[in-house]
Design an enzyme around this catalytic site. Structure first.
Site, PDB file in Angstrom:
ATOM      1  N   ASP A 192      10.190  30.535 111.282  1.00 25.71           N
ATOM      2  CA  ASP A 192       9.630  29.710 110.886  1.00 25.71           C
ATOM      3  C   ASP A 192      10.051  29.828 109.098  1.00 25.71           C
ATOM      4  O   ASP A 192       9.530  28.413 108.652  1.00 25.71           O
ATOM      5  CB  ASP A 192       8.497  29.507 110.925  1.00 25.71           C
ATOM      6  N   LYS A 229       7.647  33.529 115.306  1.00 26.71           N
ATOM      7  CA  LYS A 229       6.362  33.318 115.545  1.00 26.71           C
ATOM      8  C   LYS A 229       5.907  34.833 116.522  1.00 26.71           C
ATOM      9  O   LYS A 229       6.827  35.951 116.719  1.00 26.71           O
ATOM     10  CB  LYS A 229       6.537  32.619 117.590  1.00 26.71           C
ATOM     11  N   ARG A 271       4.762  21.014 117.062  1.00 30.54           N
ATOM     12  CA  ARG A 271       4.747  21.940 116.506  1.00 30.54           C
ATOM     13  C   ARG A 271       6.462  22.777 116.475  1.00 30.54           C
ATOM     14  O   ARG A 271       6.576  21.811 117.161  1.00 30.54           O
ATOM     15  CB  ARG A 271       4.191  23.099 116.958  1.00 30.54           C
ATOM     16  N   GLY A 272       6.783  23.860 115.908  1.00 31.29           N
ATOM     17  CA  GLY A 272       8.104  23.801 115.975  1.00 31.29           C
ATOM     18  C   GLY A 272       8.229  24.066 114.746  1.00 31.29           C
ATOM     19  O   GLY A 272       8.103  22.486 114.120  1.00 31.29           O
TER      20      GLY A 272
HETATM   21  O1  MRU Z   1       3.335  27.932 115.985  1.00 28.12           O
HETATM   22  P1  MRU Z   1       3.985  27.330 116.457  1.00 28.12           P
HETATM   23  O2  MRU Z   1       4.105  26.865 117.602  1.00 28.12           O
HETATM   24  O3  MRU Z   1       4.582  25.395 115.943  1.00 28.12           O
HETATM   25  O4  MRU Z   1       5.750  28.291 116.132  1.00 28.12           O
HETATM   26  C1  MRU Z   1       7.007  27.566 115.824  1.00 28.12           C
HETATM   27  C2  MRU Z   1       8.157  27.796 116.777  1.00 28.12           C
HETATM   28  O5  MRU Z   1       7.726  26.876 117.855  1.00 28.12           O
HETATM   29  C3  MRU Z   1       8.703  29.184 116.517  1.00 28.12           C
HETATM   30  O6  MRU Z   1       7.843  30.297 115.815  1.00 28.12           O
HETATM   31  C4  MRU Z   1       9.952  28.483 116.756  1.00 28.12           C
HETATM   32  O7  MRU Z   1      10.708  30.536 117.155  1.00 28.12           O
HETATM   33  C5  MRU Z   1      10.986  28.823 115.690  1.00 28.12           C
HETATM   34  S1  MRU Z   1      10.453  26.986 114.960  1.00 28.12           S
HETATM   35  C6  MRU Z   1      11.938  26.300 115.992  1.00 28.12           C
END
Ligand code: MRU
Length: 356
Positions: free
Chosen positions: A238, A249, A49-50
């Site tokens: 994202d 997020k 994720r991320g």
């Molecule tokens: O739902 P996720 O865990 O994939 O969320 C993405 C993230 O890790 C965050 O939104 C983050 O702040 C940006 S991506 C490094």
């Protein structure tokens, strides 16, 4: 160069090995992916994720698909469609897939397999280099903050945008690692980030590299900002619209509002591939709605140190579970990219973004 204590993803023969983030922060488990289906499942179920790591994984998913299927156009189209459908918000996914397609489609079929691995490997290496550059530019910002007396520099972050979310030092956390390496005393306020608690991943990550951090409930951020206990907020992204509206997020926007009200700088750290030139404003960005179960239940360790899921609310309780929110560009003090720190109004001058 920052070397993650555990690689988040690496190639092993005709497969890839990921750090399975669904087992964190309780267990450090690696998992081998050998097929397109396994790569797609790993993204959709948030084993990886991320945004940046999702892109890197998708690129490797294409390589995995072409190992098992004849690497013709039909196999490529199928793999692109399967991976595109995994998660809707992080534009790094579409960006990485578009890059793989652009590289592979014109090649003769016999050359595609090797080229797919090479391109995926290049995307992985570039991601790590991008994180490093974001860290250096973010460090310059942190150095320029007003002097503090009697306490370390305090940065607040949200979610996880560190080494777990990338193949390098992370995005929002890269400046913190750079600050520590530069000898600056720094501590991090980490908000738990319900419902998936990516803040617990951030706490685990910071612990693995011995950075002081303070875990807070999401709702504590406003008070800490109002009291002047935070020098800067840095979050990841994202997807960033062309006008600088930022989707990150869920919970990010409330921190941006509280930061503005308290006069605290609020920065978004992200690679330029996160900028979606096709999205004129944040309204055009799809926000992923996830399962009710994530809000209704929670996982933690029981007294015997085994991960256990417990229900928080009656099964019949209605929920809303948007995984991301939208922070208006006007609340962002600057974007920390690999090309420098820039204002929302100059995002369109960046060399490359996602979109057509
Ligand atoms: O739902 P996720 O865990 O994939 O969320 C993405 C993230 O890790 C965050 O939104 C983050 O702040 C940006 S991506 C490094």
């Amino acid at each position: 160069m920052f070397i993650p204590p555990v690689p988040t993803l690496h190639r092993q023969g005709n497969g890839v090995v990921i750090l399975d983030q669904t087992a964190l922060p309780w267990q450090c488990v690696e998992r081998r992916l050998a097929t397109l289906a396994a790569a797609a499942e790993a993204i959709a179920s948030m084993r990886v994720r991320g945004a940046p790591l999702i892109g890197v994984t998708a690129a490797h998913g294409i390589a995995l698909a072409l190992v098992s299927d004849a690497p013709d156009d039909a196999a490529l189209d199928h793999a692109l469609a399967v991976l595109r459908a995994t998660r809707p918000t992080a534009v790094s996914l579409a960006w990485a897939l578009a890059r793989m397609e652009k590289r592979l489609r014109p090649l003769p079929i016999a050359a595609r397999r090797e080229a797919a691995w090479a391109e995926a490997t290049a995307i992985l290496a570039e991601d790590a280099a991008t994180c490093e550059a974001i860290g250096a530019h973010g460090l310059a910002l942190l150095r320029a903050l007003p002097e503090r007396t009697g306490r370390p520099l305090r940065v607040m972050t949200h979610c996880n945008a560190g080494w777990l979310a990338t193949t390098g030092a992370g995005t929002a956390l890269a400046p913190i690692y750079a600050a520590r390496d530069a000898g600056i005393a720094v501590e991090v306020y980490v908000s738990e980030t319900r419902p998936r608690n990516q803040g617990l991943l951030t706490a685990w990550e910071l612990a693995t590299v011995s950075i002081d951090h303070i875990l807070i409930a999401d709702n504590a951020a406003g008070l800490l900002l109002a009291r002047g206990e935070v020098d800067a907020v840095i979050v990841g992204a994202d997807r960033i619209a062309a006008n600088g509206d930022t989707v990150n997020k869920v919970g990010t926007c409330l921190k941006a509002l509280a930061a503005r009200a308290s006069g605290t700088p609020f920065y978004v750290a992200a690679p330029v591939s996160t900028v979606d030139a096709d999205a004129a404003s944040g309204e055009a960005i799809p926000i992923e709605e996830r399962a009710a179960e994530e809000v209704l239940a929670i996982t933690g360790l029981n007294d015997d140190s085994f991960p256990r899921r417990v229900r928080l609310a009656p099964e019949s309780t209605r929920t809303a579970n948007p995984a991301f929110d939208l922070t208006p560009a006007a609340l962002v003090s600057g974007f920390i990219t690999e090309h420098g720190v820039i204002a929302a109004s100059r995002l369109n001058e960046l060399p490359q973004g996602a979109g057509t």
